[in-house]
Design a protein around this motif. Structure first.
Motif, mmCIF file in Angstrom:
data_model
loop_
_atom_site.group_PDB
_atom_site.id
_atom_site.type_symbol
_atom_site.label_atom_id
_atom_site.label_comp_id
_atom_site.label_asym_id
_atom_site.label_seq_id
_atom_site.Cartn_x
_atom_site.Cartn_y
_atom_site.Cartn_z
ATOM 1 N N LYS A 60 0.852 -1.181 0.000
ATOM 2 C CA LYS A 60 0.000 0.000 0.000
ATOM 3 C C LYS A 60 0.896 1.241 0.000
ATOM 4 O O LYS A 60 2.001 1.208 0.544
ATOM 5 C CB LYS A 60 -0.909 0.010 1.223
ATOM 6 N N PRO A 61 0.450 2.347 -0.596
ATOM 7 C CA PRO A 61 1.280 3.558 -0.595
ATOM 8 C C PRO A 61 1.640 3.983 0.825
ATOM 9 O O PRO A 61 0.763 4.113 1.675
ATOM 10 C CB PRO A 61 0.387 4.597 -1.277
ATOM 11 N N GLN A 62 2.932 4.155 1.065
ATOM 12 C CA GLN A 62 3.441 4.610 2.361
ATOM 13 C C GLN A 62 4.156 5.941 2.135
ATOM 14 O O GLN A 62 5.382 6.022 2.141
ATOM 15 C CB GLN A 62 4.386 3.572 2.957
ATOM 16 N N HIS A 63 3.360 6.968 1.889
ATOM 17 C CA HIS A 63 3.910 8.251 1.474
ATOM 18 C C HIS A 63 4.933 8.779 2.476
ATOM 19 O O HIS A 63 4.649 8.930 3.660
ATOM 20 C CB HIS A 63 2.782 9.270 1.310
ATOM 21 N N GLY A 64 6.135 9.053 1.976
ATOM 22 C CA GLY A 64 7.190 9.608 2.808
ATOM 23 C C GLY A 64 7.951 8.594 3.634
ATOM 24 O O GLY A 64 8.924 8.953 4.304
ATOM 25 N N ASN A 65 7.558 7.326 3.607
ATOM 26 C CA ASN A 65 8.265 6.286 4.352
ATOM 27 C C ASN A 65 9.222 5.544 3.418
ATOM 28 O O ASN A 65 9.306 5.835 2.236
ATOM 29 C CB ASN A 65 7.273 5.304 4.976
ATOM 30 N N GLY A 66 9.946 4.569 3.961
ATOM 31 C CA GLY A 66 10.809 3.748 3.116
ATOM 32 C C GLY A 66 12.246 4.216 3.082
ATOM 33 O O GLY A 66 12.912 4.281 4.121
ATOM 34 N N VAL A 67 12.734 4.579 1.905
ATOM 35 C CA VAL A 67 14.158 4.869 1.699
ATOM 36 C C VAL A 67 14.462 6.332 1.976
ATOM 37 O O VAL A 67 14.059 7.225 1.230
ATOM 38 C CB VAL A 67 14.577 4.510 0.260
ATOM 39 N N TRP A 68 15.217 6.574 3.062
ATOM 40 C CA TRP A 68 15.624 7.932 3.435
ATOM 41 C C TRP A 68 17.140 8.086 3.276
ATOM 42 O O TRP A 68 17.928 7.280 3.777
ATOM 43 C CB TRP A 68 15.256 8.209 4.896
ATOM 44 N N ALA A 69 17.531 9.167 2.597
ATOM 45 C CA ALA A 69 18.920 9.656 2.543
ATOM 46 C C ALA A 69 19.963 8.555 2.426
ATOM 47 O O ALA A 69 20.721 8.305 3.361
ATOM 48 C CB ALA A 69 19.206 10.531 3.756
ATOM 49 N N PRO A 70 20.060 7.904 1.273
ATOM 50 C CA PRO A 70 21.044 6.829 1.099
ATOM 51 C C PRO A 70 22.458 7.361 0.893
ATOM 52 O O PRO A 70 22.660 8.543 0.581
ATOM 53 C CB PRO A 70 20.560 6.124 -0.165
ATOM 54 N N SER A 71 23.425 6.477 1.058
ATOM 55 C CA SER A 71 24.816 6.762 0.687
ATOM 56 C C SER A 71 25.264 5.666 -0.267
ATOM 57 O O SER A 71 24.873 4.506 -0.123
ATOM 58 C CB SER A 71 25.719 6.792 1.919
ATOM 59 N N ILE A 72 26.059 6.033 -1.252
ATOM 60 C CA ILE A 72 26.604 5.067 -2.199
ATOM 61 C C ILE A 72 28.123 5.138 -2.129
ATOM 62 O O ILE A 72 28.707 6.227 -2.134
ATOM 63 C CB ILE A 72 26.093 5.317 -3.633
ATOM 64 N N ARG A 73 28.773 3.976 -2.018
ATOM 65 C CA ARG A 73 30.220 3.903 -1.888
ATOM 66 C C ARG A 73 30.784 2.787 -2.760
ATOM 67 O O ARG A 73 30.119 1.773 -3.007
ATOM 68 C CB ARG A 73 30.624 3.648 -0.427
ATOM 69 N N TYR A 74 32.003 3.021 -3.231
ATOM 70 C CA TYR A 74 32.732 2.020 -4.015
ATOM 71 C C TYR A 74 33.920 1.572 -3.186
ATOM 72 O O TYR A 74 34.813 2.355 -2.876
ATOM 73 C CB TYR A 74 33.203 2.637 -5.330
ATOM 74 N N HIS A 75 33.924 0.296 -2.783
ATOM 75 C CA HIS A 75 34.965 -0.233 -1.911
ATOM 76 C C HIS A 75 35.343 -1.643 -2.356
ATOM 77 O O HIS A 75 34.477 -2.508 -2.518
ATOM 78 C CB HIS A 75 34.490 -0.258 -0.460
ATOM 79 N N ASN A 76 36.636 -1.847 -2.553
ATOM 80 C CA ASN A 76 37.154 -3.181 -2.863
ATOM 81 C C ASN A 76 36.411 -3.807 -4.045
ATOM 82 O O ASN A 76 35.996 -4.970 -4.013
ATOM 83 C CB ASN A 76 37.039 -4.084 -1.625
ATOM 84 N N ASN A 77 36.245 -2.999 -5.093
ATOM 85 C CA ASN A 77 35.629 -3.437 -6.352
ATOM 86 C C ASN A 77 34.143 -3.785 -6.222
ATOM 87 O O ASN A 77 33.599 -4.509 -7.065
ATOM 88 C CB ASN A 77 36.375 -4.628 -6.955
ATOM 89 N N GLU A 78 33.502 -3.278 -5.188
ATOM 90 C CA GLU A 78 32.067 -3.469 -5.036
ATOM 91 C C GLU A 78 31.400 -2.140 -4.692
ATOM 92 O O GLU A 78 32.004 -1.273 -4.067
ATOM 93 C CB GLU A 78 31.749 -4.491 -3.947
ATOM 94 N N PHE A 79 30.144 -2.031 -5.118
ATOM 95 C CA PHE A 79 29.342 -0.849 -4.800
ATOM 96 C C PHE A 79 28.410 -1.183 -3.643
ATOM 97 O O PHE A 79 27.786 -2.249 -3.620
ATOM 98 C CB PHE A 79 28.532 -0.409 -6.023
#
Length: 547
Positions: free
Chosen positions: A106-125
């Motif tokens: 069901k729509p969960q407006h504003g919930n779920g994924v907040w402020a992610p970070s993406i990093r590349y370390h040891n040949n993996e994301f």
């Protein structure tokens, strides 16, 4: 012999030019917003689109960005660039849905994924993000285009948000995160904990390392770095509309941290410049990507030059030499060694592929039975879905097929054919500009025949119902062109056509409004209120965004 050589050279030149043209043709370029000025400079925002809370990393000569996707699926859309100015969508790290499935169906407006970070370390994301109701999740991939691993709950806890990892030189892994006041009844602090070497589980309790109360209220969205023996935490303070960018540093991962404001609005028109990521280039330049909240269009993405002075970063242009920069509107492009073709994330879609375009998202966890990408006939078929029992408006519906608003002014047109099930009265399809308020132009199968109508829902987020402004009776099984033009202060006008040339305005003008933590979105839908063992559908021939 000479003529044969010239012919061969001509063929090689022709093939080379053809390859270049083919490559350029494959690059999507928006008609409504392009940041690359074509003269070695760019203008901000680099993306006039709602990529909220962006973060960025570099892998060799390539740059990758992700952003908050909240309840929208596919989640954690991935963008790729070669120069930090021109971007394309290449995939999503959460393609099918968020956990728990029974909640996010069901729509969960504003919930779920907040402020992610993406990093590349040891040949993996790696991507880390906080879900304010469940805790901090992680996913990883060898290829940023996917596939990404199943989500791992790294640290369980209500109110844990905005997570970012740091791999230290000694092999230890740390995580910085914030706290959501809406869940924990406490906010404006940043904490650090340690993870196992696999970065899959927290192995220590979180320790508060910085308190923003008073000086930097609503501090959140931290990003973790290490440079020249210092641990650095970049974080926004002061709230989304009017805040600033803070940098903290310490010789010890747990502090104490000293702090400094390094980017603020100053005398510019760029309100609240903050929350983003630092990235460098192979040539040694430093850049900072951040967002600006502009209301209905959402949180748009800016690129700021960054330099280091006395162990502190300075972002934007520091005219008064106080260590705090003002954001730039135009600037020279990053030095990445060569010039790359202009491109922008896709908006228009001809629906000629068996795969769904990366720009599209549902408003909740999706079902594979909602959509058929009919590449043979060059269209996308959406099947009508039963609305929930507590339906009040489209705010309650997960099967909205939407994409982000692409610019402050644009025209979007969709060509569709409505095929209602004759045994299922009340099926309804249309084109919607979705937000806390929304506007819609819809086709409905009624007892009086097929009706085209325009309406809006003011206060959709408050449970209000739609108001219909105008109705027109039309013929069934006839393609119809539905259009919205947005200009001025988010003012939208709907129109329709039966030949794609002459359009007739319908209903009343509507003012677009943002959703919960996201900008307004646009797209199509098809629903039914009555149960039947089979559904009707719409065939969408194309969706085009123009000036």
């Amino acid at each position: 012999m000479k003529s044969r050589v010239l012919s061969l050279l001509s063929l090689m030149i022709f093939v080379g030019v053809a390859n270049v043209l083919a490559q350029e043709k494959s690059n999507y370029v928006s008609e409504v917003w392009v940041a690359d000025q074509g003269d070695g400079t760019y203008k901000n925002p680099i993306l006039y689109t709602d990529y909220s809370d962006p973060d960025v990393c570099r892998a060799g000569d390539d740059y990758y960005m992700t952003s908050s996707s909240f309840n929208c699926i596919p989640g954690l859309q991935i963008l790729h660039s070669k120069d930090l100015v021109n971007w394309e969508l290449i995939g999503a790290a959460i393609p099918n849905g968020l956990p728990p499935a029974d909640v996010f169906s069901k729509p969960q407006h504003g919930n779920g994924v907040w402020a992610p970070s993406i990093r590349y370390h040891n040949n993996e994301f790696y991507i880390f993000y906080g879900d304010p109701d469940y805790g901090i999740y992680m996913t990883k991939a060898k290829d940023p285009a996917g596939p990404w691993s199943s989500l791992t709950l790294v640290k369980e806890g209500k109110g844990l948000i905005d997570a970012c990892p740091l791999w230290d030189e000694d092999g230890r892994v740390y995580l910085v995160h914030g706290v959501a006041g809406s869940r924990a009844s406490f906010k404006s602090v940043l904490s650090v904990c340690e993870l196992n070497k696999e970065a899959t589980k927290a192995i220590t309790e979180s320790v508060i390392v910085f308190d923003g109360h008073g000086k930097h209220p609503t501090i959140e969205g931290p990003k973790f770095y290490k440079k020249d023996g210092y641990y650095y935490i970049f974080a926004p303070g002061g709230g989304v509309p009017t805040g600033w960018q803070i940098v903290m540093r310490s010789k010890n991962v747990y502090g104490p941290y000293e702090d400094k404001i390094v980017l603020a609005q100053g005398k510019t028109a760029i309100n609240g410049p903050h929350q983003g990521g630092w990235v460098d280039t192979p040539s040694g330049e430093d850049w900072f990507i951040h967002f600006q909240d502009v209301g209905a269009v959402g949180r748009i993405v800016h690129l700021q030059p960054m330099t280091w002075k006395n162990g502190w970063p300075v972002m934007g242009i520091d005219k008064d030499k106080d260590g705090c920069g003002d954001p730039v509107l135009t600037y020279k492009k990053p030095n990445v060694g060569k010039t790359y073709s202009i491109m922008t994330p896709a908006e228009s879609d001809e629906f000629n592929d068996t795969k769904t375009g990366y720009q599209w998202q549902w408003h909740g966890n999706s079902s594979p039975f909602w959509i058929f990408n009919d590449a043979t006939n060059g269209n996308m078929r959406l099947y009508s879905v039963l609305t929930p029992e507590d339906y009040k408006s489209l705010w309650d519906v997960p099967n909205l097929f939407l994409q982000k608003i692409p610019a402050p002014e644009f025209t979007a047109t969709v060509k569709m054919t409505f095929h209602p099930n004759p045994e299922n009265d009340g099926e309804r399809a249309g084109f919607v500009i979705m937000g806390r308020d929304y506007g819609v132009v819809a086709i409905e199968d009624t007892k009086d025949g097929i009706v085209l109508s325009q309406g809006f829902c003011k206060g959709a987020d408050k449970g209000k119902a739609e108001i219909i402004n105008e109705k027109v009776t039309i013929k069934n099984n006839k393609p119809v062109y539905l259009r919205v033009t947005m200009q001025g202060e988010n003012d939208c006008q709907f129109s329709y056509s039966f030949n794609g040339k002459k359009f007739t305005d319908i209903g009343q003008p509507f003012k677009a409004r943002e959703g919960q933590w996201i900008g307004a979105k646009m797209g199509v839908f098809v629903n039914r209120h009555n149960y039947h063992k089979d559904s009707g559908w719409i065939d969408v021939d194309w969706f085009r965004v123009t000036k």
